[in-house]
Write a protein that holds these residues in place. Structure first.
Motif, PDB file in Angstrom:
ATOM      1  N   ARG A  73       0.787  -1.174   0.024  1.00  0.00           N
ATOM      2  CA  ARG A  73      -0.003   0.070   0.160  1.00  0.00           C
ATOM      3  C   ARG A  73       0.934   1.238  -0.264  1.00  0.00           C
ATOM      4  N   ASP A  74       1.760   1.135   0.873  1.00  0.00           N
ATOM      5  CA  ASP A  74       2.595   2.490   0.987  1.00  0.00           C
ATOM      6  C   ASP A  74       3.437   2.937  -0.388  1.00  0.00           C
ATOM      7  N   PHE A  75       3.989   1.553  -0.899  1.00  0.00           N
ATOM      8  CA  PHE A  75       4.843   1.898  -2.167  1.00  0.00           C
ATOM      9  C   PHE A  75       3.914   2.367  -3.413  1.00  0.00           C
ATOM     10  N   ILE A  76       2.587   2.011  -3.443  1.00  0.00           N
ATOM     11  CA  ILE A  76       1.792   2.519  -4.240  1.00  0.00           C
ATOM     12  C   ILE A  76       1.100   3.748  -4.164  1.00  0.00           C
ATOM     13  N   LEU A  77       1.287   4.482  -2.883  1.00  0.00           N
ATOM     14  CA  LEU A  77       0.639   5.823  -2.397  1.00  0.00           C
ATOM     15  C   LEU A  77       1.826   6.555  -2.462  1.00  0.00           C
ATOM     16  N   ASP A  78       3.115   6.174  -1.808  1.00  0.00           N
ATOM     17  CA  ASP A  78       4.338   6.987  -1.903  1.00  0.00           C
ATOM     18  C   ASP A  78       4.978   7.003  -3.190  1.00  0.00           C
ATOM     19  N   ALA A  79       5.179   5.969  -3.894  1.00  0.00           N
ATOM     20  CA  ALA A  79       6.181   5.881  -5.177  1.00  0.00           C
ATOM     21  C   ALA A  79       5.290   6.377  -6.351  1.00  0.00           C
ATOM     22  N   GLN A  80       4.000   6.155  -6.201  1.00  0.00           N
ATOM     23  CA  GLN A  80       3.014   6.518  -7.160  1.00  0.00           C
ATOM     24  C   GLN A  80       3.526   6.170  -8.568  1.00  0.00           C
ATOM     25  N   PRO A  81       3.278   4.621  -8.707  1.00  0.00           N
ATOM     26  CA  PRO A  81       4.130   3.858  -9.943  1.00  0.00           C
ATOM     27  C   PRO A  81       3.230   4.424 -11.192  1.00  0.00           C
ATOM     28  N   ASP A  82       3.912   4.255 -12.355  1.00  0.00           N
ATOM     29  CA  ASP A  82       3.047   4.805 -13.403  1.00  0.00           C
ATOM     30  C   ASP A  82       1.907   3.719 -13.977  1.00  0.00           C
ATOM     31  N   ALA A  83       2.057   2.371 -13.435  1.00  0.00           N
ATOM     32  CA  ALA A  83       1.042   1.661 -13.704  1.00  0.00           C
ATOM     33  C   ALA A  83       1.311   0.288 -12.450  1.00  0.00           C
ATOM     34  N   VAL A  84       0.138  -0.117 -12.528  1.00  0.00           N
ATOM     35  CA  VAL A  84       0.102  -1.552 -11.643  1.00  0.00           C
ATOM     36  C   VAL A  84      -0.460  -2.481 -12.466  1.00  0.00           C
ATOM     37  N   VAL A  85       0.328  -3.712 -12.302  1.00  0.00           N
ATOM     38  CA  VAL A  85       0.025  -5.100 -12.924  1.00  0.00           C
ATOM     39  C   VAL A  85      -0.677  -5.829 -12.019  1.00  0.00           C
ATOM     40  N   ALA A  86      -2.065  -5.898 -11.881  1.00  0.00           N
ATOM     41  CA  ALA A  86      -2.487  -6.834 -10.761  1.00  0.00           C
ATOM     42  C   ALA A  86      -2.498  -8.413 -11.302  1.00  0.00           C
ATOM     43  N   VAL A  87      -1.609  -9.316 -10.942  1.00  0.00           N
ATOM     44  CA  VAL A  87      -1.412 -10.645 -11.305  1.00  0.00           C
ATOM     45  C   VAL A  87      -2.574 -11.358 -10.603  1.00  0.00           C
ATOM     46  N   VAL A  88      -3.657 -11.980 -11.285  1.00  0.00           N
ATOM     47  CA  VAL A  88      -4.640 -12.773 -10.608  1.00  0.00           C
ATOM     48  C   VAL A  88      -4.446 -14.256 -10.963  1.00  0.00           C
ATOM     49  N   ASP A  89      -4.685 -15.200 -10.133  1.00  0.00           N
ATOM     50  CA  ASP A  89      -4.928 -16.729 -10.703  1.00  0.00           C
ATOM     51  C   ASP A  89      -6.428 -16.729 -11.429  1.00  0.00           C
ATOM     52  N   ALA A  90      -6.197 -17.039 -12.636  1.00  0.00           N
ATOM     53  CA  ALA A  90      -7.815 -17.134 -13.162  1.00  0.00           C
ATOM     54  C   ALA A  90      -8.544 -18.125 -12.724  1.00  0.00           C
ATOM     55  N   ALA A  91      -7.835 -19.152 -11.980  1.00  0.00           N
ATOM     56  CA  ALA A  91      -8.672 -20.449 -11.720  1.00  0.00           C
ATOM     57  C   ALA A  91      -9.196 -19.993 -10.336  1.00  0.00           C
ATOM     58  N   ASN A  92      -8.771 -19.033  -9.771  1.00  0.00           N
ATOM     59  CA  ASN A  92      -9.329 -18.587  -8.385  1.00  0.00           C
ATOM     60  C   ASN A  92      -9.653 -17.111  -8.327  1.00  0.00           C
ATOM     61  N   LEU A  93     -10.420 -16.858  -9.432  1.00  0.00           N
ATOM     62  CA  LEU A  93     -10.697 -15.290  -9.706  1.00  0.00           C
ATOM     63  C   LEU A  93     -11.337 -14.547  -8.668  1.00  0.00           C
ATOM     64  N   GLU A  94     -12.362 -14.899  -8.222  1.00  0.00           N
ATOM     65  CA  GLU A  94     -13.199 -14.158  -7.213  1.00  0.00           C
ATOM     66  C   GLU A  94     -12.558 -13.647  -5.939  1.00  0.00           C
ATOM     67  N   ARG A  95     -11.473 -14.517  -5.543  1.00  0.00           N
ATOM     68  CA  ARG A  95     -10.747 -14.405  -4.154  1.00  0.00           C
ATOM     69  C   ARG A  95      -9.797 -13.086  -4.770  1.00  0.00           C
ATOM     70  N   ASN A  96      -9.143 -13.184  -5.721  1.00  0.00           N
ATOM     71  CA  ASN A  96      -8.239 -12.332  -6.296  1.00  0.00           C
ATOM     72  C   ASN A  96      -8.818 -11.114  -6.555  1.00  0.00           C
ATOM     73  N   LEU A  97     -10.050 -11.016  -6.895  1.00  0.00           N
ATOM     74  CA  LEU A  97     -10.485  -9.579  -7.193  1.00  0.00           C
ATOM     75  C   LEU A  97     -10.728  -8.803  -6.040  1.00  0.00           C
ATOM     76  N   TYR A  98     -10.742  -9.350  -4.799  1.00  0.00           N
ATOM     77  CA  TYR A  98     -10.941  -8.377  -3.520  1.00  0.00           C
ATOM     78  C   TYR A  98      -9.614  -7.446  -3.751  1.00  0.00           C
ATOM     79  N   LEU A  99      -8.626  -7.789  -3.974  1.00  0.00           N
ATOM     80  CA  LEU A  99      -7.340  -6.990  -3.908  1.00  0.00           C
ATOM     81  C   LEU A  99      -7.388  -5.932  -5.101  1.00  0.00           C
TER      82      LEU A  99
END
Lengths: 734, 92
Positions: A73-99
């Protein structure tokens, strides 16, 4: 221009695989400042840009409950990256979507890498990425198989677009319900006035969630206002604000995947589920558990018998012979030292070591049941059974541990929250027959019941459970009259074929523990018993006295009459039971010394080559007979069914029940009848387990409760033995 | 309307016999992994507790002193108000 793009995702979503695929060898691994969490950075060149890829720690959410969550959280807020790639497990999509939802709430330029798409496909999970992307506000959804670099080019293109065109992705405004939205609206002007570095709506949500990390970072007035807002939500809805917010996210996930994700079946019924319909059934489950235990004890008692006889022959023959020969070379034949080694050490410790095959067979059977996933069902079924009987639930699990050894069974009661539950379960655990009692049952079973000795073992284990259930009823009705505790929700692991290595390690672990006890506690107890048997009380010479005229015999004679109503009022039986206070295996050790005096009946000398031949031939025969006993489990089980008769294998053409009797078995047949043997075993089953268990009881429940428990087990054991003996006499069995 | 999270907690409160996590997920019509997360949420809130064994894994003897005969399955229960912390090591 240098761009920073980070990878975020749940643990095991395949983030590191994609990181490696993107950056190749251009990586730097270190730690996040002040943390022991690994930080990985890599570089690549894309479309004329130098891109720094940061692999963020795996996390399920962006709350502040763990170092990984705060770092991400702090990295995303402080470093303000140009983009974030959310890597999700397609076989377990629902759980990964919370993040993913939490990342979108932060309004970061996002790309969704739908990793392990091949696994999802193999499980018939179909994801409509177009629909999913639209529902996520236009976030690009890239199907990938990171391990094979499939989709890597599409991911690179999508993340570069996201990093260079921030306007493309609108913020996600999750509807959190009127009460929460109203308070967010009230907080936003305050947040904007304080000019915090955080996205205002995201901060408002986090403050309402009572995020301690952020509450400590914002001005006190804002923190106080957020607290008051959260209190108002609680008063109005009866729910905590963070519960409403989390629930809104779960509802949103449900909406996101509805129509965008299809499966062969929601929560499909697996093979394990089908098996559980029978094995975990409220009635059949109990019947099957008892039937399986019966098979386990048949297996344990019968399959181990040939090797048991062989090891007994080894100790009473060659080992004793060699010891006597070596002592003779030093002129020590006929001395007290010879008696100590032959009667005390070989007779005592060897008498217990012959049961290694019995324990080996028991641990093999339990390891197979455990690793197959069945034991979890057994615990589940029996726990429910006890709950149905109106007993304190959750007790069977620690009791099940007591089948191995009472000491960890008593310590396992710590898992129970309620002190009364702990005491009751500790009480019951002592009646669950531990592995140390098994040698006693087997030696009596072999002596009196032959091939049916497994039935005796099973009956004793069942009596133990029965007494535990009756004790529980008594305690819950008379002593602890509180409301029964709410039951567990339990994970039942899927069934699987047992792993040979796991089974082998399990058997070795437990057998090694038995061997260690044989070399320490049992050896010490054997020497003490030998000493007590060697001290004369009515004149005579040290170590040359009849056992009955020894100090041990004299002490045992005082208490022996107590057992007369149970049919075993002889001093020999009483002294064996006294020895059993140290540990239950010591009963066998004591009986070996008391009932059979090896130094009075030394084996005749023979050449070493003859010994070697006898050992090899004996082992060969024992292995053949072991195989035969394994095969005979099937006909013996089938023959229990009335009207069924299946012939048993007899490879060495032996007449029935002519397995080699040990000297102890022969001596026991002269001293006991089948009925008194049964009564004796019931006493062994029910009385105080051992000194270590008593110490554990004292440590866990205090001296008073320990004393009460010891007294109770002694009285129950005594009454139980009397009931068995007198009922047998009444029925004309004796 | 009752939230799904609240339904999870209510299932624990109203259970009269042990339940399996898989059955509970089917009853509530949620993915088992999502149910895991929801239970983890209530564990963090102190309403549920995960029942862990007597600390053998954290013990220096690594369970050598106990070696329970069966490994008990992961399980959860309602947390009492006077819930103790992590159970002490079985080695005392």
């Amino acid at each position: 221009m240098t761009l920073t793009i980070c990878l975020a995702g749940n643990p095991n979503a395949g983030k590191s695989t994609i990181f490696n695929a993107l950056t190749g060898a251009r990586q730097h691994v270190g730690n996040w400042p002040g943390k022991t969490v690994e930080k990985k950075e890599g570089r690549l060149s894309l479309s004329g840009h130098e891109v720094i890829i940061v692999d963020l720690p795996g996390t399920y959410s962006l709350s502040a409950f763990s170092a990984e969550e705060i770092i991400t959280r702090d990295f995303i807020l402080d470093a303000q990256p140009d983009a974030v790639v959310a890597v999700v497990d397609a076989a377990n999509l629902e759980r990964n979507l919370y993040l993913v939802l939490q990342l979108l709430e932060m309004h970061v330029p996002l790309v969704l890498a739908l990793n392990m798409s091949d696994v999802a496909e193999s499980r018939a999970i179909r994801i409509d990425r177009q629909t999913l992307s639209e529902r996520l506000g236009g976030v690009p959804v890239i199907p990938m198989v990171g391990s094979r670099a499939i989709g890597l080019d599409a991911l690179k293109a999508a993340m570069m677009r996201a990093a260079t065109d921030h306007a493309a992705i609108p913020p996600l405004c999750l509807d959190l319900g009127a009460p929460v939205e109203q308070e967010i609206a009230g907080l936003l002007p305050l947040i904007e006035r304080e000019a915090t570095p955080y996205p205002p709506r995201w901060l408002a949500i986090k403050l309402l969630e009572a995020d301690e990390d952020l509450l400590s970072k914002v001005p006190p007035a804002l923190a106080q206002a957020a607290q008051q807002a959260a209190d108002r939500i609680s008063e109005e809805t009866g729910e905590d604000a963070d519960t409403l917010i989390a629930d809104a996210r779960y509802s949103c996930i449900g909406e996101l995947v509805r129509g965008a994700v299809s499966r062969a079946a929601a929560n499909p019924i697996t093979v394990s589920d089908k098996l559980d319909r029978v094995l975990a059934h409220r009635v059949w489950g109990v019947v099957i558990f008892l039937a399986l235990m019966w098979v386990v004890f048949q297996f344990t008692a019968n399959v181990s018998a040939p090797l048991l006889d062989w090891i007994d022959g080894l100790f009473s023959g060659p080992v004793t012979r060699w010891t006597v020969a070596i002592l003779g070379a030093f002129g020590l034949n006929g001395t007290w030292f010879e008696s100590l080694l032959v009667d005390g050490v070989i007779g005592g410790v060897g008498g217990v070591l012959v049961f290694v095959p019995v324990l080996f067979a028991l641990y093999f059977a339990i390891a197979v049941l455990e690793d197959s996933g069945y034991m979890a069902r057994a615990a589940f079924v029996m726990d429910r059974f006890m709950q149905k009987l109106g007993l304190h639930g959750k007790s069977f699990l620690p009791m099940l541990v007591g089948f191995g050894c009472t000491v960890p069974g008593i310590y396992a009661t710590r898992t129970l929250e309620n002190p009364d539950d702990r005491k009751i379960t500790g009480f019951l655990t002592t009646f669950m027959s531990c592995g140390a009692r098994l040698p006693v049952y087997v030696v009596f079973g072999s002596a009196f019941f032959g091939a049916a000795s497994g039935n005796l073992v099973f009956a004793l284990y069942a009596i133990g459970i029965g007494v535990a259930v009756l004790t529980s009823l008594l305690l819950t009705r008379l002593v602890f009259k509180g409301k029964p505790a709410a039951p567990f929700v339990m994970e039942l692991p899927p069934y699987r074929v047992p792993n040979p290595r796991t089974v082998a390690l399990y058997i070795w672990g437990h057998t090694a523990e038995f061997l260690r006890r044989a070399g320490t506690v049992i050896l010490a107890a054997s020497v003490v018993i030998w000493l007590l048997l060697a001290i004369p009380v009515n004149g005579g010479q040290f170590a040359r006295v009849n056992a009955g005229d020894s100090l041990f015999g004299a002490i045992s004679r005082v208490i022996a009459p107590v057992f007369a109503p149970a049919g075993f009022g002889q001093w020999e039986a009483a002294s064996s039971l006294m020895a059993g206070f140290v540990s239950k295996e010591t009963i066998v050790s004591a009986m070996s010394q008391i009932y059979t005096n090896a130094s009075d009946d030394l084996p005749a000398p023979q050449p070493l080559t003859d010994d070697a031949r006898d050992i090899a031939v004996g082992l060969g025969e024992a292995l053949v007979l072991t195989g035969q006993e394994i095969v005979n489990i099937v006909p013996r089980t089938v023959n229990v069914i009335p009207g069924m008769h299946m012939p048993e294998a007899n490879l060495l053409n032996q007449p029935p029940d002519t397995g080699g009797d040990t000297a102890l078995e022969t001596a026991l047949r002269a001293a006991f009848t089948p009925l008194t043997a049964l009564a004796f075993n019931v006493f062994v089953l029910l009385y105080v387990p051992c000194l270590a268990a008593v110490a554990a009881m004292r440590q866990e429940f205090g001296t008073r409760w320990m004393g009460l428990q010891m007294a109770y087990t002694l009285v129950v054991a005594w009454l139980g033995a009397i009931v068995v003996y007198q009922a047998g006499l009444f029925l004309g069995i004796g | 309307m009752m939230t799904v999270l609240r339904q999870v907690l209510q299932t624990f409160e109203q259970a009269s016999a042990p339940l399996s996590l898989a059955q509970m997920a089917r009853d509530l019509q949620v993915e088992p992994a999502i149910l895991d997360d929801m239970i983890a949420y209530w564990v963090r809130k102190g309403k549920l507790r995960e029942v862990t064994e007597a600390g053998c894994d954290s013990c220096g003897l690594k369970g050598d002193c106990c070696s329970p005969i069966v490994k008990l399955p992961r399980r959860y229960e309602l947390a009492a108000d006077d819930a103790p912390g992590k159970p002490p090591c079985c080695c005392g």
